[in-house]
Scaffold this motif. Structure first.
Motif, PDB file in Angstrom:
ATOM      1  N   HIS A 132       8.614  15.128  33.764  1.00 44.49           N
ATOM      2  CA  HIS A 132       8.712  15.207  32.309  1.00 44.49           C
ATOM      3  C   HIS A 132       7.366  15.667  31.731  1.00 44.49           C
ATOM      4  O   HIS A 132       6.356  14.973  31.851  1.00 44.49           O
ATOM      5  CB  HIS A 132       9.099  13.840  31.732  1.00 44.49           C
ATOM      6  N   HIS A 133       7.353  16.809  31.067  1.00 44.04           N
ATOM      7  CA  HIS A 133       6.107  17.389  30.575  1.00 44.04           C
ATOM      8  C   HIS A 133       5.481  16.565  29.449  1.00 44.04           C
ATOM      9  O   HIS A 133       4.265  16.649  29.224  1.00 44.04           O
ATOM     10  CB  HIS A 133       6.351  18.825  30.103  1.00 44.04           C
ATOM     11  N   ASP A 134       6.292  15.768  28.745  1.00 44.67           N
ATOM     12  CA  ASP A 134       5.756  14.950  27.659  1.00 44.67           C
ATOM     13  C   ASP A 134       5.179  13.623  28.148  1.00 44.67           C
ATOM     14  O   ASP A 134       4.642  12.848  27.348  1.00 44.67           O
ATOM     15  CB  ASP A 134       6.851  14.656  26.617  1.00 44.67           C
ATOM     16  N   VAL A 135       5.301  13.337  29.430  1.00 45.36           N
ATOM     17  CA  VAL A 135       4.785  12.088  30.002  1.00 45.36           C
ATOM     18  C   VAL A 135       3.428  12.336  30.645  1.00 45.36           C
ATOM     19  O   VAL A 135       3.291  13.190  31.523  1.00 45.36           O
ATOM     20  CB  VAL A 135       5.757  11.504  31.047  1.00 45.36           C
ATOM     21  N   THR A 136       2.408  11.585  30.179  1.00 45.37           N
ATOM     22  CA  THR A 136       1.117  11.558  30.863  1.00 45.37           C
ATOM     23  C   THR A 136       1.169  10.386  31.832  1.00 45.37           C
ATOM     24  O   THR A 136       1.329   9.235  31.416  1.00 45.37           O
ATOM     25  CB  THR A 136      -0.035  11.371  29.867  1.00 45.37           C
ATOM     26  N   LEU A 137       1.072  10.674  33.121  1.00 42.95           N
ATOM     27  CA  LEU A 137       1.317   9.672  34.152  1.00 42.95           C
ATOM     28  C   LEU A 137       0.039   9.307  34.883  1.00 42.95           C
ATOM     29  O   LEU A 137      -0.682  10.173  35.376  1.00 42.95           O
ATOM     30  CB  LEU A 137       2.349  10.207  35.149  1.00 42.95           C
ATOM     31  N   VAL A 138      -0.245   7.991  34.937  1.00 40.48           N
ATOM     32  CA  VAL A 138      -1.359   7.463  35.725  1.00 40.48           C
ATOM     33  C   VAL A 138      -0.761   6.543  36.784  1.00 40.48           C
ATOM     34  O   VAL A 138      -0.092   5.552  36.457  1.00 40.48           O
ATOM     35  CB  VAL A 138      -2.359   6.671  34.854  1.00 40.48           C
ATOM     36  N   VAL A 139      -0.978   6.870  38.053  1.00 36.44           N
ATOM     37  CA  VAL A 139      -0.426   6.074  39.152  1.00 36.44           C
ATOM     38  C   VAL A 139      -1.534   5.226  39.769  1.00 36.44           C
ATOM     39  O   VAL A 139      -2.569   5.745  40.195  1.00 36.44           O
ATOM     40  CB  VAL A 139       0.210   6.971  40.234  1.00 36.44           C
ATOM     41  N   VAL A 140      -1.317   3.942  39.792  1.00 37.34           N
ATOM     42  CA  VAL A 140      -2.274   2.986  40.345  1.00 37.34           C
ATOM     43  C   VAL A 140      -2.085   2.923  41.856  1.00 37.34           C
ATOM     44  O   VAL A 140      -0.968   2.748  42.345  1.00 37.34           O
ATOM     45  CB  VAL A 140      -2.046   1.592  39.712  1.00 37.34           C
ATOM     46  N   GLY A 141      -3.155   3.088  42.610  1.00 36.25           N
ATOM     47  CA  GLY A 141      -3.065   3.091  44.075  1.00 36.25           C
ATOM     48  C   GLY A 141      -3.051   1.693  44.668  1.00 36.25           C
ATOM     49  O   GLY A 141      -3.220   0.689  43.966  1.00 36.25           O
ATOM     50  N   GLY A 142      -2.856   1.627  45.971  1.00 36.54           N
ATOM     51  CA  GLY A 142      -2.869   0.337  46.646  1.00 36.54           C
ATOM     52  C   GLY A 142      -1.983   0.325  47.874  1.00 36.54           C
ATOM     53  O   GLY A 142      -1.517   1.363  48.352  1.00 36.54           O
ATOM     54  N   TYR A 143      -1.737  -0.866  48.368  1.00 45.05           N
ATOM     55  CA  TYR A 143      -0.900  -1.090  49.544  1.00 45.05           C
ATOM     56  C   TYR A 143       0.570  -1.020  49.123  1.00 45.05           C
ATOM     57  O   TYR A 143       0.982  -1.682  48.172  1.00 45.05           O
ATOM     58  CB  TYR A 143      -1.239  -2.456  50.156  1.00 45.05           C
ATOM     59  N   ALA A 144       1.388  -0.223  49.821  1.00 40.85           N
ATOM     60  CA  ALA A 144       2.783  -0.007  49.423  1.00 40.85           C
ATOM     61  C   ALA A 144       3.695  -1.108  49.971  1.00 40.85           C
ATOM     62  O   ALA A 144       3.705  -1.366  51.178  1.00 40.85           O
ATOM     63  CB  ALA A 144       3.256   1.354  49.906  1.00 40.85           C
TER      64      ALA A 144
END
Length: 252
Positions: A132-144
């Motif tokens: 979605h172009h209107d979504v600014t996405l920040v993904v938090v890293g870590g253990y899955a």
């Protein structure tokens, strides 16, 4: 009933009771014994339960159902909760999102609505919203975590400490006046707590099955929760106690 929902119901029954037989499952789910046996065989191949003569017992997965087996459970209620929760989000807000099937429904609503910044540790939410172009996405890293598709642990907590969100939607496995918000996993609980600490406002979204319930790991007390959105099947006495603890409650 969809096959995925039937599988979730079977796993819930086995988890709650430790063991169950084909005849009882057939009666509870209103399907044939042959259908139940095929379901049990499929779930056994996934190591979610262990087949026995005439039934099944709990497998290695433990009490937490993998997210793919929770998606269809109470989905109309989760979608109604999501629509109500999305109305709490101002335009252009920065929104924190933990994992969970109800929080995922909120992400879908917000992504379709327009411009929003989403900070999440859930890889399934990230995968759905990144196109979605209107979504600014920040993904938090870590253990899955395989069970919840969430990235958890110290890396996630450090990242969240360096960010601020206007509102966070917290998915939980239980919420009660006595025990606050709880989940099944300790690392997940700590990461969820970091989400709440970095946000101006914390909103718990939970269908009726989570209300009045407590699971293994404590996320936070109700004093750290501003709002609960749930559905009308939630037990009234548990909701009254949560309201009495100072949490605003919306029932859909």
């Amino acid at each position: 009933m969809l096959k995925t929902e039937r599988h979730a119901r079977i796993l819930e029954h086995v988890s709650a009771r430790g063991a169950i037989d084909v005849t009882e499952l057939s009666r509870l789910l209103n399907v044939s014994g042959a259908t139940i046996r095929r379901d049990l065989q499929h779930l056994s191949r996934l190591n979610l339960l262990r087949r026995t003569h005439g039934g099944a017992v709990q497998g290695s997965a433990g009490p937490e159902l993998p997210v793919q087996h929770r998606t269809e459970r109470s989905r109309p209620q989760k979608q109604a909760i999501a629509r109500a929760a999305a109305r709490l989000v101002p335009r252009g807000a920065v929104v924190g999102m933990t994992g969970g099937t109800t929080v995922t429904e909120i992400a879908r609503v917000l992504a379709a609505r327009g411009a929003v910044t989403i900070v999440t540790n859930a890889v399934n939410i990230a995968a759905e919203t990144v196109p979605h172009h209107d979504v600014t996405l920040v993904v938090v890293g870590g253990y899955a975590r395989t069970e919840s598709y969430e990235l958890v642990g110290p890396i996630a907590e450090k990242t969240l400490a360096d960010h601020h969100t206007d509102i966070t939607f917290l998915g939980v496995d239980g919420i009660s006046a006595e025990h606050g918000c709880t989940t099944h996993d300790q690392l997940e609980a700590a990461t969820d707590r970091a989400f709440a600490a970095s946000s101006d406002r914390t909103v718990v979204v939970a269908d009726h099955s989570k209300i009045g319930r407590a699971t293994f790991a404590r996320i936070c007390s109700l004093k750290d929760v501003d709002h609960l959105v749930t559905d009308q099947a939630a037990p009234a006495d548990a909701l009254a106690a949560i309201t009495g603890a100072g949490v605003a409650v919306t029932v859909v």
